[in-house]
Enzyme design. Structure first.
Site, PDB file in Angstrom:
ATOM      1  N   GLN A 179       0.832  -1.202   0.000  1.00  0.00           N
ATOM      2  CA  GLN A 179       0.000   0.000   0.000  1.00  0.00           C
ATOM      3  C   GLN A 179       0.866   1.251   0.000  1.00  0.00           C
ATOM      4  O   GLN A 179       1.862   1.338   0.722  1.00  0.00           O
ATOM      5  CB  GLN A 179      -0.910   0.005   1.227  1.00  0.00           C
ATOM      6  N   GLN A 239       0.117 -11.258  10.351  1.00  0.00           N
ATOM      7  CA  GLN A 239       0.889 -10.223   9.653  1.00  0.00           C
ATOM      8  C   GLN A 239       0.431  -8.798   9.985  1.00  0.00           C
ATOM      9  O   GLN A 239       1.252  -7.891  10.107  1.00  0.00           O
ATOM     10  CB  GLN A 239       0.816 -10.448   8.138  1.00  0.00           C
ATOM     11  N   SER A 270       4.214  -6.299   2.733  1.00  0.00           N
ATOM     12  CA  SER A 270       2.950  -6.187   3.451  1.00  0.00           C
ATOM     13  C   SER A 270       1.796  -6.742   2.600  1.00  0.00           C
ATOM     14  O   SER A 270       1.703  -7.946   2.398  1.00  0.00           O
ATOM     15  CB  SER A 270       2.719  -4.726   3.864  1.00  0.00           C
ATOM     16  N   LEU A 271       0.939  -5.882   2.093  1.00  0.00           N
ATOM     17  CA  LEU A 271      -0.124  -6.312   1.180  1.00  0.00           C
ATOM     18  C   LEU A 271       0.433  -7.185   0.056  1.00  0.00           C
ATOM     19  O   LEU A 271      -0.190  -8.161  -0.374  1.00  0.00           O
ATOM     20  CB  LEU A 271      -0.800  -5.080   0.580  1.00  0.00           C
ATOM     21  N   HIS A 301       0.464  -2.816  11.409  1.00  0.00           N
ATOM     22  CA  HIS A 301       1.479  -3.773  11.860  1.00  0.00           C
ATOM     23  C   HIS A 301       1.850  -3.588  13.331  1.00  0.00           C
ATOM     24  O   HIS A 301       3.011  -3.707  13.714  1.00  0.00           O
ATOM     25  CB  HIS A 301       2.717  -3.706  10.954  1.00  0.00           C
ATOM     26  N   ARG A 310      -9.253  -7.591   4.105  1.00  0.00           N
ATOM     27  CA  ARG A 310      -8.115  -7.081   4.874  1.00  0.00           C
ATOM     28  C   ARG A 310      -8.144  -5.555   4.931  1.00  0.00           C
ATOM     29  O   ARG A 310      -7.977  -4.952   5.998  1.00  0.00           O
ATOM     30  CB  ARG A 310      -6.814  -7.562   4.243  1.00  0.00           C
TER      31      ARG A 310
END
Length: 390
Positions: free
Chosen positions: A94, A341, A179-180, A292, A204
């Site tokens: 992102q 995550q 991440s994503l 996170h 998500r």
């Protein structure tokens, strides 16, 4: 979010950030994140040919996202323990989104098909938002995450359509995403279908936005410090705020660029103290909340429920986890990792150093922007990487 951090570091010199040792294939974790350990079994193990012994035989159309899924299932999580990477696909997270991305998808039938499928899953015209905006809508967590996922896999189809592109795709023997981007990497590796991955990414984004709305929180990038000094900065800030506002390193991106997440007052304390720790600058990130970290805990149960209903298979190639920097082959473990995550720091720097230390030779960034390439160059300025986008 993590991509915004890379953009921030571009405002300062990259010379210092590029100086880092890659001699060890299994670099130690920063003291800010001591509870995660890299498996020592990852070192010194060799496999004659991972691509020949672990990847499915090539079949007509087998690499396409809609039909490339491996049917292999395993209760063991050690299938890729001795992986030896040579060519990697890296997928952005992102913050990589930009108005106009996907504009070339209409000229590539397979890429256009992915956006058409996305419209059915999402219930809105994703490509129109990617191209025409408005920017505020594209930048929102609930839109940007599906947009980057689809645009990145469309980039795979753009590469496939190029002369020699299929050969490059066939040569890939490891993948990871920021991440994503880990979801994108898992889709490319056949762990789940394009549609199932998109459904997970949609949920998500919605769950992370809801968690951010529930409790005020924030993030900022710390530029110009190593991870130990950033950890010390966080400790100093935490001495001045309540437990609810405490901060931590949320993203280990690259040398000299780490993101801190936490309560608003904690982030303000970090910003106030940064200069005394010799930081070059701090950059408040335009994100919904403290990604996170524990602030995303409300999203975990929603992800767990969705993952429980999703068919996940053993990936056909290693997919490096953001949570522990290791590849996982057991579908149940992959589900646990994905749920964890959103509340765990992203170990991107460690993951990339490990890949390079294990012999990675070629890398491709698949998706909008060139943020991943910039990060890689700050870790090792001689590492080759090419960007493919639509």
């Amino acid at each position: 979010m993590t991509t915004m951090m890379a953009s921030a570091v571009g405002k300062v010199s990259t010379a210092t950030a590029a100086r880092t040792s890659l001699q060890s294939p299994n670099p130690s974790l920063p003291r800010a994140f001591p509870h995660v350990k890299f498996s020592q079994s990852l070192e010194g193990l060799k496999l004659p040919s991972l691509r020949q012994s672990k990847r499915s035989p090539r079949r007509d159309g087998a690499a396409r996202m809609s039909v490339s899924l491996s049917t292999e299932s395993s209760t063991s999580d050690t299938l890729f323990v001795d992986y030896k990477p040579s060519t990697a696909f890296l997928f952005p997270g992102q913050g990589a989104q930009a108005l106009g991305m996907g504009k070339d998808a209409a000229n590539i039938p397979a890429a256009a098909d992915l956006f058409a499928k996305a419209n059915e899953v999402l219930g809105y015209d994703l490509l129109d938002i990617c191209i025409n905006g408005p920017k505020e809508k594209l930048d929102s967590t609930v839109i940007s995450q599906p947009a980057i996922y689809v645009a990145s896999l469309a980039a795979v189809e753009a590469l496939r359509a190029q002369e020699g592109g299929q050969a490059i795709i066939d040569s890939v023997d490891v993948t990871c995403g920021l991440s994503l981007g880990e979801y994108t990497a898992l889709a490319f590796a056949g762990a789940f279908s394009f549609e199932d991955g998109l459904k997970l990414v949609k949920l998500r984004g919605e769950a992370m936005q809801a968690a951010a709305d529930a409790t005020p929180s924030a993030m900022c990038s710390i530029i110009g410090l190593d991870s130990d000094k950033v950890a010390a900065l966080c400790e100093a800030a935490n001495e001045e705020v309540s437990e609810a506002d405490k901060v931590q390193i949320a993203n280990f991106l690259c040398p000299g660029n780490y993101a801190v997440s936490g309560g608003v007052k904690g982030i303000e304390a970090v910003e106030a103290k940064a200069k005394s720790f010799k930081a070059r600058m701090t950059v408040r990130l335009a994100v919904a909340g403290a990604f996170h970290t524990r602030f995303m805990s409300p999203a975990v149960s929603k992800l767990e429920a969705a993952l429980a209903e999703t068919e996940i298979r053993t990936p056909r190639i290693p997919v490096i986890s953001n949570v522990d920097g290791q590849p996982h082959s057991d579908p149940s473990t992959i589900k646990q990792i994905l749920a964890k995550q959103v509340t765990s720091p992203v170990l991107w720097e460690n993951s990339v150093k490990t890949l390079l230390g294990r012999g990675l030779q070629n890398s491709y960034e698949l998706g909008p922007g060139k943020v991943i390439a910039g990060i890689l160059k700050r870790i090792n300025k001689t590492a080759p990487i090419q960007n493919i986008s639509v």
